[in-house]
Design an enzyme around this catalytic site. Structure first.
Site, PDB file in Angstrom:
ATOM      1  N   GLU A 171      15.072 -13.863 -10.202  1.00 49.70           N
ATOM      2  CA  GLU A 171      14.402 -12.555 -10.275  1.00 49.70           C
ATOM      3  C   GLU A 171      13.676 -12.250  -8.976  1.00 49.70           C
ATOM      4  O   GLU A 171      13.041 -13.123  -8.386  1.00 49.70           O
ATOM      5  CB  GLU A 171      13.409 -12.608 -11.457  1.00 49.70           C
ATOM      6  CG  GLU A 171      12.568 -11.372 -11.645  1.00 49.70           C
ATOM      7  CD  GLU A 171      11.571 -11.523 -12.806  1.00 49.70           C
ATOM      8  OE1 GLU A 171      11.818 -12.318 -13.735  1.00 49.70           O
ATOM      9  OE2 GLU A 171      10.543 -10.848 -12.751  1.00 49.70           O
ATOM     10  N   GLU A 175       6.437  -4.814  -8.255  1.00 49.81           N
ATOM     11  CA  GLU A 175       5.774  -4.345  -9.478  1.00 49.81           C
ATOM     12  C   GLU A 175       4.459  -3.652  -9.136  1.00 49.81           C
ATOM     13  O   GLU A 175       3.798  -3.997  -8.159  1.00 49.81           O
ATOM     14  CB  GLU A 175       5.516  -5.511 -10.433  1.00 49.81           C
ATOM     15  CG  GLU A 175       6.801  -6.049 -11.059  1.00 49.81           C
ATOM     16  CD  GLU A 175       6.532  -6.929 -12.263  1.00 49.81           C
ATOM     17  OE1 GLU A 175       6.816  -6.504 -13.390  1.00 49.81           O
ATOM     18  OE2 GLU A 175       6.029  -8.046 -12.064  1.00 49.81           O
TER      19      GLU A 175
END
Ligand SMILES: *[C@@H]1O[C@H](CO)[C@@H](O)[C@H](O)[C@H]1NC(C)=O
Ligand SMILES: *[C@@H]1O[C@H](CO)[C@@H](O)[C@H](O)[C@H]1NC(C)=O
Ligand SMILES: *[C@@H]1O[C@H](CO)[C@@H](O)[C@H](O)[C@H]1NC(C)=O
Ligand SMILES: *[C@@H]1O[C@H](CO)[C@@H](O)[C@H](O)[C@H]1NC(C)=O
Ligand SMILES: *[C@@H]1O[C@H](CO)[C@@H](O)[C@H](O)[C@H]1NC(C)=O
Ligand SMILES: *[C@@H]1O[C@H](CO)[C@@H](O)[C@H](O)[C@H]1NC(C)=O
Ligand SMILES: *[C@@H]1O[C@H](CO)[C@@H](O)[C@H](O)[C@H]1NC(C)=O
Ligand SMILES: *[C@@H]1O[C@H](CO)[C@@H](O)[C@H](O)[C@H]1NC(C)=O
Ligand SMILES: *[C@@H]1O[C@H](CO)[C@@H](O)[C@H](O)[C@H]1NC(C)=O
Ligand SMILES: *[C@@H]1O[C@H](CO)[C@@H](O)[C@H](O)[C@H]1NC(C)=O
Ligand SMILES: *[C@@H]1O[C@H](CO)[C@@H](O)[C@H](O)[C@H]1NC(C)=O
Length: 372
Positions: A171, A175
């Site tokens: 990943e 964010e």
């Protein structure tokens, strides 16, 4: 750059934020307890099934055999204009794996057309009853430079995210917890392992990410990962930096990944306390912005992809497939001409007209109908 321990993995928490429909086809699955032959595919959410369970995010290491998942559509250089909603499938359970037909699938939630500062975009919506919205690319990237042009939310507890996620949970994250609109957070994970020491870093000093368009990039190369804001590098990690010195395993993202765009509720009572805190606190559903619009939102204008596969595919290659480990705890990835089309679409029993009616209704699309 300021390090804090308050970072979260989209992987860990999306499960709460997106209580995604999973037909009750089968058991839960993981690499120590893979699926049986009846429902051979381990979906991205960790349930055994067939049909669309075998498509995007299907985990080869937790499926019945290494080739149970349908082969993953190969990377293609592209500049995706998201306001072209004809390229976005409104409900991923209707996807058949044809990445030439759709660039994006909506796994949860809904989008609307909008314009902001003169730029056409889509708004990903978040509501109290409906939860957040998650879009996944139909194609995978196996190294490459990926940029999203976006505007974040600005509400405590509301998280905007632009990430890459592989079928075995490698990943790469950008964010944006909504209580902070002058920062972005970069992070990465290897095979879903939550490290003792977070790899998350807060990049400060951005002009308001709610009011201004910014280009967020990750430049993912076989031996390095660089995060950029508006074309300026803010952080670089090398693969060697990620070596686990106890085991010798290089814990660097290295498997083909889909691009995911999302808005999700970090500040709700079903989330762990640490997530609520990281997201900036509980969501205020009485916020005037929410009351007036009827939803919270994050805007995405475009995504560009510049592939950088370690070797060049030949003209007949269409997909990536997993093989046995190439190095310590790292599956090998190869090009293949295997079809990415799933033979068993989930539409059994639904007539074509019912389907188009349903698809037409599934996403509320308005032209310029959102005042932002
Ligand atoms: C894998 O799944 C099995 C069966 O559901 C479960 O007992 C086990 O705890 C899981 N292992 C991990 C590492 O999650
Ligand atoms: C995407 O846009 C960039 C910048 O305009 C351009 O250099 C590149 O060729 C485009 N890529 C594709 C696949 O069209
Ligand atoms: C969304 O906006 C784009 C560009 O304005 C337009 O081409 C498209 O048809 C719109 N989609 C819908 C479903 O209205
Ligand atoms: C995939 O979609 C493209 C574009 O819609 C279409 O031309 C092609 O025939 C489809 N392929 C398959 C195998 O269905
Ligand atoms: C997508 O379609 C399935 C039926 O296949 C339905 O159960 C589900 O609710 C739909 N999801 C959304 C977000 O509308
Ligand atoms: C990027 O770097 C250029 C040159 O150093 C600078 O002028 C510009 O302000 C920077 N942009 C951002 C967003 O930091
Ligand atoms: C392993 O050791 C090297 C050399 O000391 C260091 O650069 C690297 O950061 C260490 N890896 C981790 C994951 O701490
Ligand atoms: C947002 O929330 C985080 C985590 O609770 C906190 O550390 C930070 O100070 C908050 N930022 C602002 C601008 O309120
Ligand atoms: C291969 O890699 C997987 C995933 O990292 C790991 O679980 C497995 O133990 C490895 N197998 C061997 C034989 O090393
Ligand atoms: C193209 O690559 C595939 C493997 O992805 C291989 O099987 C095939 O032989 C190659 N074809 C040519 C013409 O090189
Ligand atoms: C893949 O290529 C092989 C020979 O290279 C060929 O026999 C096979 O039919 C091809 N498969 C597909 C799905 O095109």
């Amino acid at each position: 750059m300021k390090r804090t321990d308050l970072f979260t993995s989209a992987l860990t928490f999306l499960a709460f934020a997106f209580p995604v429909v999973q037909a009750q086809q089968g058991a839960t699955c993981n690499s120590t307890s893979p699926c049986s032959s009846t429902y051979p595919c381990c979906s991205e959410y960790g349930f055994c099934g067939d049909g669309y369970y075998c498509l995007g995010g299907c985990n080869p290491l937790a499926s019945h055999t290494l080739d149970s998942c349908t082969a993953s559509p190969i990377c293609e250089n592209a500049n995706y204009t998201l306001s072209d909603t004809s390229r976005i499938l409104s409900n991923y359970t209707y996807f058949n794996g044809n990445a030439s037909e759709y660039d994006w699938v909506i796994e949860q939630g809904s989008i609307i057309n909008t314009t902001s500062n003169g730029e056409a975009a889509i708004a990903l919506l978040l509501t109290e009853n409906g939860g957040g919205t998650l879009l996944s690319s139909t194609r995978y990237v196996h190294y490459g430079q990926v940029t999203a042009r976006l505007k974040t939310g600005r509400w405590a507890g509301v998280v905007t995210a632009f990430i890459a996620m592989s079928s075995i949970k490698d990943e790469i994250d950008w964010e944006f917890p909504g209580n902070q609109t002058t920062t972005g957070q970069s992070n990465f994970f290897w095979q879903g392992v939550i490290p003792a020491q977070t790899a998350g870093v807060t990049e400060p000093g951005l002009t308001d990410t709610f009011s201004n368009w910014h280009d967020f990039t990750f430049d993912w190369q076989p031996n390095s990962l660089t995060f950029l804001v508006d074309g300026n590098a803010t952080r670089t990690i090398t693969a060697a930096d990620t070596t686990n010195n106890a085991t010798g395993v290089v814990q660097f993202p290295n498997t083909p990944s889909r691009i995911q765009l999302s808005i999700w509720p970090g500040g709700i009572s079903s989330e762990p306390q640490g997530t609520v805190q990281w997201a900036g606190g509980m969501i205020n559903w009485n916020d005037p912005d929410y009351i007036s619009a009827g939803h919270f939102y994050a805007l995405f204008q475009s995504v560009s992809v510049q592939c950088n596969d370690p070797t060049t595919p030949n003209a007949s290659d269409t997909s990536y497939i997993y093989g046995t480990n190439s190095s310590l705890n790292t599956p090998s990835i190869a090009f293949s001409n295997a079809s990415t089309i799933n033979g068993a679409p989930a539409l059994i029993g639904m007539s074509t007209s019912a389907m188009s009616l349903w698809l037409g209704m599934a996403v509320v699309l308005t032209v310029g109908g959102l005042a932002l």
